[in-house]
Structures are given as structure tokens and as C-alpha cells.
Write a protein that holds these residues in place. Sequence first.
Motif, PDB file in Angstrom:
ATOM      1  N   VAL A  65       0.832  -1.350  -0.047  1.00  0.00           N
ATOM      2  CA  VAL A  65      -0.071   0.308   0.171  1.00  0.00           C
ATOM      3  C   VAL A  65       1.052   1.166  -0.412  1.00  0.00           C
ATOM      4  O   VAL A  65       1.666   1.140   0.845  1.00  0.00           O
ATOM      5  CB  VAL A  65      -0.684   0.309   1.262  1.00  0.00           C
ATOM      6  CG1 VAL A  65      -1.226   1.991   1.120  1.00  0.00           C
ATOM      7  CG2 VAL A  65      -1.622  -1.194   1.377  1.00  0.00           C
ATOM      8  N   ALA A  66       0.526   2.084  -1.029  1.00  0.00           N
ATOM      9  CA  ALA A  66       1.072   3.167  -1.345  1.00  0.00           C
ATOM     10  C   ALA A  66       0.725   4.406  -0.871  1.00  0.00           C
ATOM     11  O   ALA A  66       0.136   4.584  -1.136  1.00  0.00           O
ATOM     12  CB  ALA A  66       1.893   3.100  -2.818  1.00  0.00           C
ATOM     13  N   ASN A  67       1.256   5.633  -0.271  1.00  0.00           N
ATOM     14  CA  ASN A  67       0.959   6.843   0.557  1.00  0.00           C
ATOM     15  C   ASN A  67       1.664   7.757   0.593  1.00  0.00           C
ATOM     16  O   ASN A  67       2.778   6.911  -0.031  1.00  0.00           O
ATOM     17  CB  ASN A  67       0.434   6.338   1.765  1.00  0.00           C
ATOM     18  CG  ASN A  67      -0.830   5.780   1.601  1.00  0.00           C
ATOM     19  OD1 ASN A  67      -1.697   5.623   1.243  1.00  0.00           O
ATOM     20  ND2 ASN A  67      -1.461   4.742   3.054  1.00  0.00           N
ATOM     21  N   LYS A  68       1.273   8.463   0.678  1.00  0.00           N
ATOM     22  CA  LYS A  68       2.067  10.119   0.641  1.00  0.00           C
ATOM     23  C   LYS A  68       2.596  10.875   1.966  1.00  0.00           C
ATOM     24  O   LYS A  68       0.864  10.556   2.540  1.00  0.00           O
ATOM     25  CB  LYS A  68       2.182  11.283  -1.320  1.00  0.00           C
ATOM     26  CG  LYS A  68       2.365  10.002  -1.628  1.00  0.00           C
ATOM     27  CD  LYS A  68       2.022  11.186  -2.966  1.00  0.00           C
ATOM     28  CE  LYS A  68       1.632  11.829  -3.026  1.00  0.00           C
ATOM     29  NZ  LYS A  68       1.135  12.769  -4.396  1.00  0.00           N
ATOM     30  N   GLN A  69       3.837  11.191   2.466  1.00  0.00           N
ATOM     31  CA  GLN A  69       3.459  11.696   3.581  1.00  0.00           C
ATOM     32  C   GLN A  69       4.011  13.530   3.095  1.00  0.00           C
ATOM     33  O   GLN A  69       5.441  12.931   2.282  1.00  0.00           O
ATOM     34  CB  GLN A  69       4.585  11.715   4.800  1.00  0.00           C
ATOM     35  CG  GLN A  69       2.693  10.175   5.226  1.00  0.00           C
ATOM     36  CD  GLN A  69       4.419   9.768   6.431  1.00  0.00           C
ATOM     37  OE1 GLN A  69       4.895   9.793   7.013  1.00  0.00           O
ATOM     38  NE2 GLN A  69       2.685   8.961   7.555  1.00  0.00           N
ATOM     39  N   ARG A  70       3.975  14.416   3.779  1.00  0.00           N
ATOM     40  CA  ARG A  70       4.680  15.739   3.220  1.00  0.00           C
ATOM     41  C   ARG A  70       5.815  16.561   4.364  1.00  0.00           C
ATOM     42  O   ARG A  70       5.228  15.735   5.727  1.00  0.00           O
ATOM     43  CB  ARG A  70       3.516  16.611   3.047  1.00  0.00           C
ATOM     44  CG  ARG A  70       4.330  17.804   2.531  1.00  0.00           C
ATOM     45  CD  ARG A  70       2.765  19.156   2.409  1.00  0.00           C
ATOM     46  NE  ARG A  70       3.194  20.606   1.629  1.00  0.00           N
ATOM     47  CZ  ARG A  70       3.522  20.612   0.214  1.00  0.00           C
ATOM     48  NH1 ARG A  70       3.307  19.906   0.181  1.00  0.00           N
ATOM     49  NH2 ARG A  70       4.555  21.978   0.434  1.00  0.00           N
TER      50      ARG A  70
END
Length: 287
Positions: free
Chosen positions: A168-173
Amino acid sequence: MPLQKISEFDTDYHNTIEGNDIKGMGVYVQGTDEKIGTVNDAVVDDQGEFRYLIVDIGFWIFGKKVLLPVGKSRIDSTANRVYVVGITREQAENLPEYQEHTTLDYDYEEQVRGGYRTPSVESSAALASTVGRTTPSPDNYTYAHDADLYDVSAHEDQTFKLYQERLVANKQRRKSGEVSISKHVETETARVAVPVEKERVVIERVTPQDAGKVVSAEATDFDEGEVAHIDLYEEVADIHKEAFLREEVKVQKVVDKETVEAQETIRREELDVNTDGTRIENKTDRG
């Protein structure tokens, strides 16, 4: 062995059981399409093991809820159904009613178990008591004493769930850096050349062609004093400094896009079937 509803044991149980909420599933008599009720909730022990389903048997007995031991049920998540194994309407009528304030203690569970136990099991327990063997009590009772009520592996028809992992790929800033922009003054020596003009007087004395010629007394004018006046001028360099706009600097942010690739080992369950030479038929509803 304290019992509690599944939502009280695990508030995030929807994700724990892969989002398949058992609540609301229809309850049917095994081998038929006769619906007897609906699953209202589930009860687990202190280890999180399913022990009972709270079933509203309104299709049989209006407004009555009972506890159904998991060993007497077969969950078919594909059909969104729960099949009841070996229970009759007469048994359901004799089961103790479950209410929201019901205390799920040993005595209440014994009443429930008594409604599901077969006569052979009850007679065996009585026989064991007469010969001095230890019978279950609140202190030594385990659910293994009633394996037919709680052991879901005892069913002839069983549904296995095979799980696998996925990435599961997510992005965090996050802050990756900081740029501070300011000005400073540098000095240098500048040179400039300015041509200037200066006036000067040149006096040229020449001998006329009629030099030595006698002139009359009237033509002579011997006099003293200023004969001519000439003003002399010169240019002086006027050098000073002045400021001017040299350039403009615009500061802005731009977004660069790139694709980040990750590699991870994931697991998947596969079914191993040992037929020992027996012919079996495989069915699948996957496209």
C-alpha cells in the motif's frame, strides 16, 4: 473467562477482519434457504476468540435474541450468510433470552450450553459425576469441554480464507530543506576617464616686413597700462556617484515530480490439498 462484544474488545475490528462485518448477516438453517434471523453482534473471550453470535431469531420467535455458539454456525462470507448447524425451532424456544443488560457469566453460559448439548453429552457428564471423576466447574471449565459447541474445525463443511499481503503506497508531506534569501553589499574600485579642456594664451612676436621704417610722430603712441584683456577658461571634471536599478530577482517555488519505486517481499497463502489418491472436484467463482 470474561466475555465481551467484539466492538468492545477491538474498536477497529472492521479492519482486523478485513472489513467483512459479521453484523447484519442473515442466519439460515443449514442446507435450506429458511431464514431464521439476523446476526446482531458477536461475543469474544479475553483472547479475542469468537465464542458466540448474538442472533435475533425474529423469523422464528418475534423479538427474541439468543446466543449461538460459533461451533453451531458456519459462516459463508461469499453469500453473506450464517448457517446454523443442528438446531431446531424447539431448541431456540427453550434457549435463555439475551438482553443488553444480560451478564455473560458462567451460570448464564451454562444455561445456553444446556440448550445446545445433546442428551448423550449430558448423560456422560452425569455418569462421570457418579464415578468420582472431575466435572466442569467455574474454576476449571474450558471451552474444550464443549468442543462441539466452540470448535469450528469440527464441521464437515468448512470455509477457508486464504490471505495475502499487498503493498500500500501512501504519501506524506515533510520539510526537506529551507532557503533563506538576503542581500549584501560588495565594493570595488571603479575608474573613469573624462577629457577636459583648458584655455591658455599664446603670445607670438613677429618682425613685420616694414620693420625699421620711419614713422611720423602722429603714428606713434607711446603709452603705459593695459593694452588687451583676455579671460581664460578651463573644464573641471565633475565626478560623483549615482544609484540605478541593475536587475530584478524573482523568488518562487516550483514542484518537480518524480516516481519513487519500492520493492518489498509480500506473502500469499495457497491451499495445499493432499488427496491421497482420492478424486476431488475443484470449483471456483473467480473470473
